[in-house]
Design a protein around this motif. Sequence first.
Motif, PDB file in Angstrom:
ATOM      1  N   THR A  41       0.858  -1.185   0.000  1.00  0.00           N
ATOM      2  CA  THR A  41       0.000   0.000   0.000  1.00  0.00           C
ATOM      3  C   THR A  41       0.895   1.236   0.000  1.00  0.00           C
ATOM      4  O   THR A  41       2.112   1.133  -0.058  1.00  0.00           O
ATOM      5  CB  THR A  41      -0.919   0.009   1.227  1.00  0.00           C
ATOM      6  N   ASP A  42       0.288   2.410   0.100  1.00  0.00           N
ATOM      7  CA  ASP A  42       1.076   3.643   0.058  1.00  0.00           C
ATOM      8  C   ASP A  42       2.070   3.733   1.205  1.00  0.00           C
ATOM      9  O   ASP A  42       3.186   4.221   1.045  1.00  0.00           O
ATOM     10  CB  ASP A  42       0.152   4.867   0.070  1.00  0.00           C
ATOM     11  N   ASP A  43       1.664   3.291   2.400  1.00  0.00           N
ATOM     12  CA  ASP A  43       2.523   3.467   3.572  1.00  0.00           C
ATOM     13  C   ASP A  43       2.851   2.180   4.308  1.00  0.00           C
ATOM     14  O   ASP A  43       3.600   2.193   5.273  1.00  0.00           O
ATOM     15  CB  ASP A  43       1.877   4.445   4.562  1.00  0.00           C
TER      16      ASP A  43
END
Length: 813
Positions: A41-43
């Motif tokens: 995911t993004d983070d």
Amino acid sequence: MAEVYRHSDALDIWPANTPSSLEDICIIYFLDHIFKFLEKTDDSYRLKQGITFPQGLSDKLLAKLVTHTKHLQDTDDNVFGIFNNRATTSLTELPLRYTAVSSDQLSYLCLHPLREIDIAYCSEIKGKFVKCINQAHRTLRVLQLGGYDQFERMEFLLEGDDQYSTPSEQGDGARSLSQSAIFVLPNLRSLSIRDINAFRPIDGVYIENVPLIDRVIRPLKSLTHLDLCDCHLEKKTLEEIGDLDLPNLMSLSMCDVLNGCETALDNLCRLTTLRHLDVSQGDDTTMFLPVQYPKPTDRLQAIIASMPNLRSLDISGTNLAGYAPVQKTSHRLEAKSKEEDPSDEDVGLPGSDGRQFNFLGLLNCADNASHRKNIPAQKVTGDFSEEQILLAVHVYRDKPNLLTRGFNYLFNRFRFETVKTHCLALEGILSGMERNKHDKHVQISGSASLFYIVKGCKKDRITHTQKRRVIGCLLDAMERHMAEHTMMRNGCLTLCHFNIPYEVLYCYNRLVRILLQMLRRDYNDDFLLRIGIFLLNSLACQVEGEHKQILGQTGVVEIMSNIIKLKVENRICDEILEVCWSTLWNVTDETETNCVKFMEQGGMYLFLDCFKMFPDKEELLRNMMGLMGNIAEVQKLRKDLMNKEYVTVFTNFLESTKDGIEVSYNAAGVLSHLLSDQEEEWTIESPSRQEVISRIVQAIKRWPLDSKRNINYRSFGPILHLVKCYQSHASQYWAVWALCNLTQVYPDKYCQLLKDEGGLELLEIVTRDPRPIDAIKQLAEQVITFINNRNCLPPCENVDDVEMNGDIENGNQ
């Protein structure tokens, strides 16, 4: 109430050394291959679609992630995101001590129906973690905070929140800042706030600007257990603890908090509901001397009188146990009757007023209180007996200063006396070290006793699970406290008593990185240098190419080369220099990339420098020539060896008798590989190709066929390649002689290996081919006949136990 630990008299009961459960095996497999089941995911990461963990399994998975992997320790590569979705995971506990969880990640985790949260010593919690925790207000029962300025920053984390605005902003009727509750946790039963310092300014403001009593503790009306261990507070705050007004409070721990504050101690008498009270002192501010309170017996008597339910009391590190009464001298001859006044008997705890306790903490009390008779308690911590010491180790696992003292007493008992219950000692040490990774004194003292257990008379009873915990504790301590030489020394010495490399293969990369980092720091520490290289050499033995490549990728070749350069510059030939060459020999074995790294580091110049400076060192020459043999096996590097000076040295070594036949044998091996190429590849005039062939043949004829060997072959691949080398009968002669020698001197080890790798078929071909000389055919026939006439057993490799000489150290005696 203090944990009551049961000591087994005269019995050392060990857990069964059984395989892990199927569930645990599956969890470990999942963790070892975790990224196959995740999506980026993004983070962070999330579970791939279709994967779900029920509640109990989710808790186990998180616990294993914390203790058995590094995926929650690094801010750049963590997997907290897999618990963000409550539809696929369901948690009830957050045991996140020492992880890199951030406040943002905590905000998702606290949406689960949590009963327990431990975020002590989580260095990345810098945001509004209070709001995160308050999300679990319906279910949360246990909360542990502290360490790394975590609690001190609470004032600044609340800035800008309307709920906690100042009175002037909210009007005259608003609650004042000191009256507002920080935590809204109506069902919280146990609160632990550790290691905060009111005397250290945070962002220019002291902790007292966030009233600890009024805003944090007093609003938690359901509290039954409060632990303020190692909190350095101002006198005003200490005195207010006696006015908590918590009707359900049963246990109060103030270890290393009072620091001799008399009024604060006296005020505790107002807490009449307590069943357990801890006012112990273990820090070294008093130079290991007990804290002195005036009139200790009167004070203890007042405390006991005010707390009718008190059954557990810890006064370690103080003089509150009073002083043993002077023995009364009687001159009468008749025996004392049973009806006489019992006050004539010695009282083990003056001021106890006849109260019998379940637990008494008397470690490091004045006047050796734990040595007395008639102590009114079932369980006592102290230094008088093994039972008292082991109880201290178990009970004080969350009190690092007292735990260190317990470890010191245990270490001295291991060193100078006899410890009967090794298993209990081991479990206590491991628990204490795991709970206090940040404390170097705990780690040094604990590792000192681990050394004696791992090498002791009961080492064979240590289970597989316990061994991994020991190794994990040592690596954690070495990684965190690299600058502490005593810690590194203890860790290395203890690791030497494991079966290396087999018992550390699961953490191979990590151990190699730690040892290399240690060597980079400590070129000038002779002992650490020696033991570090010894361990690396052991790690390079008996492993396949993948692990050897890991050694090369992490910098072993460069480190060994640099150490050799320093030794040459200082004209020192010692065990360190010899083991460096041995390590390079092992690391380059059938590993082309590491051979290339050696040459790129100027390895041949190092070879010549060592040879010229130390021509009579047999062990050194054997290791150097063994390494040269590995280099010669790499075809693209042979052109670098085709140098008049190098070849002359190798050829002269053919006549060497140093170290038996080893130097001569290895030199012949190097030259045999050089000769195995086409004739035009021999680009030097002197010595000529024919001269070298002749001298190799003469050398082989001198070698006794039953010579013992100081070498270990994992594969016969390079030798079998030379068996097929008909263009150079010297190369073929060397290869067939080597097989004959190894199979006859070490048949259990090498006969089956030769059969498995197709060696017998190649030797059959040699006996039928007209090109080989008669001596080669005779040796080939000898090998075939020998193997066919015996029943070959599967090869077994026995690694001899090697003990690294050195004394274990305890940094806090």
